[in-house]
Design a protein around this motif. Sequence first.
Motif, PDB file in Angstrom:
ATOM      1  N   ARG A   1      11.845  -0.007  20.406  1.00  0.00           N
ATOM      2  CA  ARG A   1      11.089   1.087  19.817  1.00  0.00           C
ATOM      3  C   ARG A   1       9.952   0.514  18.979  1.00  0.00           C
ATOM      4  NH1 ARG A   1      13.608   3.060  23.253  1.00  0.00           N
ATOM      5  NH2 ARG A   1      15.246   4.643  23.136  1.00  0.00           N
ATOM      6  N   PHE A   2       8.739   1.034  19.175  1.00  0.00           N
ATOM      7  CA  PHE A   2       7.581   0.570  18.442  1.00  0.00           C
ATOM      8  C   PHE A   2       7.547   1.140  17.025  1.00  0.00           C
ATOM      9  CE2 PHE A   2       5.374  -0.670  22.412  1.00  0.00           C
ATOM     10  CZ  PHE A   2       4.753  -1.833  21.975  1.00  0.00           C
ATOM     11  N   SER A   3       7.024   0.337  16.105  1.00  0.00           N
ATOM     12  CA  SER A   3       6.644   0.865  14.801  1.00  0.00           C
ATOM     13  C   SER A   3       5.404   1.733  14.983  1.00  0.00           C
ATOM     14  CB  SER A   3       6.327  -0.275  13.829  1.00  0.00           C
ATOM     15  OG  SER A   3       5.668   0.225  12.670  1.00  0.00           O
TER      16      SER A   3
ATOM     17  N   THR B   1       3.122   2.142  12.846  1.00  0.00           N
ATOM     18  CA  THR B   1       2.040   1.646  11.998  1.00  0.00           C
ATOM     19  C   THR B   1       1.599   0.227  12.322  1.00  0.00           C
ATOM     20  OG1 THR B   1       3.659   0.893  10.331  1.00  0.00           O
ATOM     21  CG2 THR B   1       2.754   3.114  10.077  1.00  0.00           C
ATOM     22  N   THR B   2       2.437  -0.559  12.990  1.00  0.00           N
ATOM     23  CA  THR B   2       2.104  -1.950  13.293  1.00  0.00           C
ATOM     24  C   THR B   2       2.582  -2.291  14.699  1.00  0.00           C
ATOM     25  OG1 THR B   2       4.205  -2.793  12.415  1.00  0.00           O
ATOM     26  CG2 THR B   2       2.362  -2.636  10.867  1.00  0.00           C
ATOM     27  N   GLN B   3       2.188  -3.454  15.182  1.00  0.00           N
ATOM     28  CA  GLN B   3       2.646  -3.913  16.494  1.00  0.00           C
ATOM     29  C   GLN B   3       3.963  -4.673  16.337  1.00  0.00           C
ATOM     30  OE1 GLN B   3       1.348  -3.474  19.885  1.00  0.00           O
ATOM     31  NE2 GLN B   3       0.768  -1.728  18.627  1.00  0.00           N
ATOM     32  N   GLU B   4       4.975  -3.952  15.873  1.00  0.00           N
ATOM     33  CA  GLU B   4       6.323  -4.487  15.736  1.00  0.00           C
ATOM     34  C   GLU B   4       7.287  -3.636  16.541  1.00  0.00           C
ATOM     35  OE1 GLU B   4       6.940  -6.736  11.562  1.00  0.00           O
ATOM     36  OE2 GLU B   4       6.706  -4.560  11.397  1.00  0.00           O
ATOM     37  N   LEU B   5       8.354  -4.259  16.978  1.00  0.00           N
ATOM     38  CA  LEU B   5       9.394  -3.586  17.745  1.00  0.00           C
ATOM     39  C   LEU B   5      10.736  -3.751  17.054  1.00  0.00           C
ATOM     40  CD1 LEU B   5       8.632  -4.746  21.403  1.00  0.00           C
ATOM     41  CD2 LEU B   5       8.550  -2.387  20.596  1.00  0.00           C
ATOM     42  N   THR B   6      11.540  -2.721  17.111  1.00  0.00           N
ATOM     43  CA  THR B   6      12.943  -2.853  16.771  1.00  0.00           C
ATOM     44  C   THR B   6      13.736  -2.621  18.052  1.00  0.00           C
ATOM     45  OG1 THR B   6      14.744  -2.042  15.363  1.00  0.00           O
ATOM     46  CG2 THR B   6      13.141  -0.429  16.106  1.00  0.00           C
ATOM     47  N   TYR B   7      14.813  -3.382  18.235  1.00  0.00           N
ATOM     48  CA  TYR B   7      15.601  -3.261  19.460  1.00  0.00           C
ATOM     49  C   TYR B   7      17.009  -3.766  19.212  1.00  0.00           C
ATOM     50  CZ  TYR B   7      14.724  -8.297  20.003  1.00  0.00           C
ATOM     51  OH  TYR B   7      14.654  -9.657  19.796  1.00  0.00           O
TER      52      TYR B   7
ATOM     53  N   ASP C   1       6.551   6.006   8.451  1.00  0.00           N
ATOM     54  CA  ASP C   1       5.746   5.080   7.658  1.00  0.00           C
ATOM     55  C   ASP C   1       6.034   3.620   7.982  1.00  0.00           C
ATOM     56  OD1 ASP C   1       8.225   4.641   6.486  1.00  0.00           O
ATOM     57  OD2 ASP C   1       7.685   5.484   4.534  1.00  0.00           O
ATOM     58  N   GLY C   2       6.973   3.352   8.907  1.00  0.00           N
ATOM     59  CA  GLY C   2       7.284   1.998   9.323  1.00  0.00           C
ATOM     60  C   GLY C   2       8.069   1.189   8.312  1.00  0.00           C
ATOM     61  N   ARG C   3       8.504   1.803   7.226  1.00  0.00           N
ATOM     62  CA  ARG C   3       9.187   1.067   6.156  1.00  0.00           C
ATOM     63  C   ARG C   3      10.700   1.091   6.273  1.00  0.00           C
ATOM     64  NH1 ARG C   3       5.626   3.315   0.993  1.00  0.00           N
ATOM     65  NH2 ARG C   3       3.600   2.463   1.708  1.00  0.00           N
ATOM     66  N   LYS C   4      11.223   1.955   7.130  1.00  0.00           N
ATOM     67  CA  LYS C   4      12.664   2.092   7.271  1.00  0.00           C
ATOM     68  C   LYS C   4      13.025   2.115   8.749  1.00  0.00           C
ATOM     69  CE  LYS C   4      12.462   5.895   4.819  1.00  0.00           C
ATOM     70  NZ  LYS C   4      11.139   5.795   4.201  1.00  0.00           N
TER      71      LYS C   4
ATOM     72  N   GLN D   1      12.560  -3.132   3.149  1.00  0.00           N
ATOM     73  CA  GLN D   1      12.156  -3.958   2.018  1.00  0.00           C
ATOM     74  C   GLN D   1      13.347  -4.351   1.152  1.00  0.00           C
ATOM     75  OE1 GLN D   1       9.123  -1.313   0.379  1.00  0.00           O
ATOM     76  NE2 GLN D   1       7.513  -2.636   1.203  1.00  0.00           N
ATOM     77  N   THR D   2      14.186  -3.377   0.843  1.00  0.00           N
ATOM     78  CA  THR D   2      15.321  -3.666  -0.045  1.00  0.00           C
ATOM     79  C   THR D   2      16.575  -4.064   0.717  1.00  0.00           C
ATOM     80  OG1 THR D   2      16.093  -1.369  -0.033  1.00  0.00           O
ATOM     81  CG2 THR D   2      14.405  -1.962  -1.659  1.00  0.00           C
ATOM     82  N   LYS D   3      16.603  -3.807   2.031  1.00  0.00           N
ATOM     83  CA  LYS D   3      17.777  -4.040   2.880  1.00  0.00           C
ATOM     84  C   LYS D   3      18.962  -3.187   2.459  1.00  0.00           C
ATOM     85  CE  LYS D   3      15.595  -7.194   5.218  1.00  0.00           C
ATOM     86  NZ  LYS D   3      15.103  -6.920   6.595  1.00  0.00           N
ATOM     87  N   GLN D   4      18.688  -2.093   1.758  1.00  0.00           N
ATOM     88  CA  GLN D   4      19.736  -1.171   1.358  1.00  0.00           C
ATOM     89  C   GLN D   4      19.919  -0.093   2.419  1.00  0.00           C
ATOM     90  OE1 GLN D   4      21.715  -1.418  -1.517  1.00  0.00           O
ATOM     91  NE2 GLN D   4      20.721  -3.432  -1.560  1.00  0.00           N
ATOM     92  N   ALA D   5      21.199   0.180   2.754  1.00  0.00           N
ATOM     93  CA  ALA D   5      21.510   1.167   3.781  1.00  0.00           C
ATOM     94  C   ALA D   5      22.044   2.444   3.149  1.00  0.00           C
ATOM     95  CB  ALA D   5      22.532   0.615   4.764  1.00  0.00           C
TER      96      ALA D   5
END
Length: 442
Positions: free
Chosen positions: A213-215, A217-223, A261-264, A283-287
């Motif tokens: 899945r693309f962010s 806001t940026t050219q980043e992927l989560t998978y 916003d690409g932050r979470k 950023q905080t790695k809090q879930a």
Amino acid sequence: MNLNRRGFMQAGVGAISSLTGLAALPAWAQSAGPLLELRGMGSSGIQPISVAVMGISGGGRDLSGIISNDLSRSGLFQPIDPKAFVEQVGPNATPNFGSWQTLNAQVVVAGQVVPSGGGLGIQIRVWDVAGGRQIAGQQFSASANSWRRLGHVAADAVFKAVTGELGPFDTRIAFISESGSKDKRVKRLAVMDQDGANTVYLSRGTDLVLTPRFSPTTQELTYLSFGNADPRVFLTNVQTGQREVVGNFPGMTFSPRFSPDGRKVIMSLEKNGSSTIQLLNLQTKQATQLTNGSAIDTSPSYSPDGGRIVFESDRGGTQQIYIMNADGSNQQRITGGDGGARYSTPVWSPRSDLIAFTRQKGGQFGIGIMNPDGSGERMITEGFHNEGPTWAPNGLYLMWFRDLGQGPQLWQASIFGTPEQRVPTQGFASDPAWSASLSKQS
């Protein structure tokens, strides 16, 4: 890559800038109304726009084929065969509108490729034949090794000038590339241009990868990646290939997706036979856990404003679609499951007004859309096995994968009912994800 755009001069006309909205549409398009008014209509309501794309070349590059191919694949344009052209319109010439009307041409596109700094530029003009006027004139530039992007950006400019809507062409598709025999299938994370060109592989196939899945806001992927341990959610940079684990969770994680916003990253966490929706702050790695209970809650997707989340759950006995507030409150079911229908993989449109989904009913898997309250359900395609819809950033097109037994392939269609188009890939492909416009991220 930085993509520069500016209006340019035409002798006797003055500065030309990109036009937007209804005022930019040709007279014949204004009488029919903008594309927004066509949403929900079937194929009988759409007549492809007849467009003549002149030879647009220079610097050893010919971009007219890319522009014509993009427009044709949109389903809203019908390029005219160059062999039938009544004239060749130069980059600084005005078409003979009367001659083009005899060919039933509605739009003429002309331009040229020019040197631009150390790279290339494209000058593009779009003409309304019936109105006898120019409706767009722009110049774009990019590095020489990104020349194909100039064709896509030019096609976007044509799409916007004629329809008043943003084009879907200057984008990327992330997907799972599949090769090998059915019982020994190798799956690699891959990225390509929306027309199937410039494929880049981001994993080697040693680990099973799923659901990129693309962010926004940026050219980043989560998978999701299955290694020797439980599946883990990764974050990878498309440009550099660098990747990192997105938190460590006890149990199995599924269906990661970015917040607007690409932050979470929101995802599903499985434990003891049930799964809950979890939200991770990058950023905080809090879930934060958003759903509870013994059901399987998965496939979460944010509304574009970040205020609501759509997800699938079997808490009512079968897979159905639910909506909740971003903090997990006010969870409501929006699908009825009439006739034994099961719903999965919901995805909120970038325009906020629709939700795409996969529906299984009567032995068929279909891709459909509905309003956020569950009303207005309409199927885009149905068949043996269709799954995993993803939205183009303009909210007018969907892409999904279809497996007829030999291996999965990517397909796309507009929400207006225009004909489906197969998306060319190197080998089999599944789990597509459409990026935001690259121009907005340059």
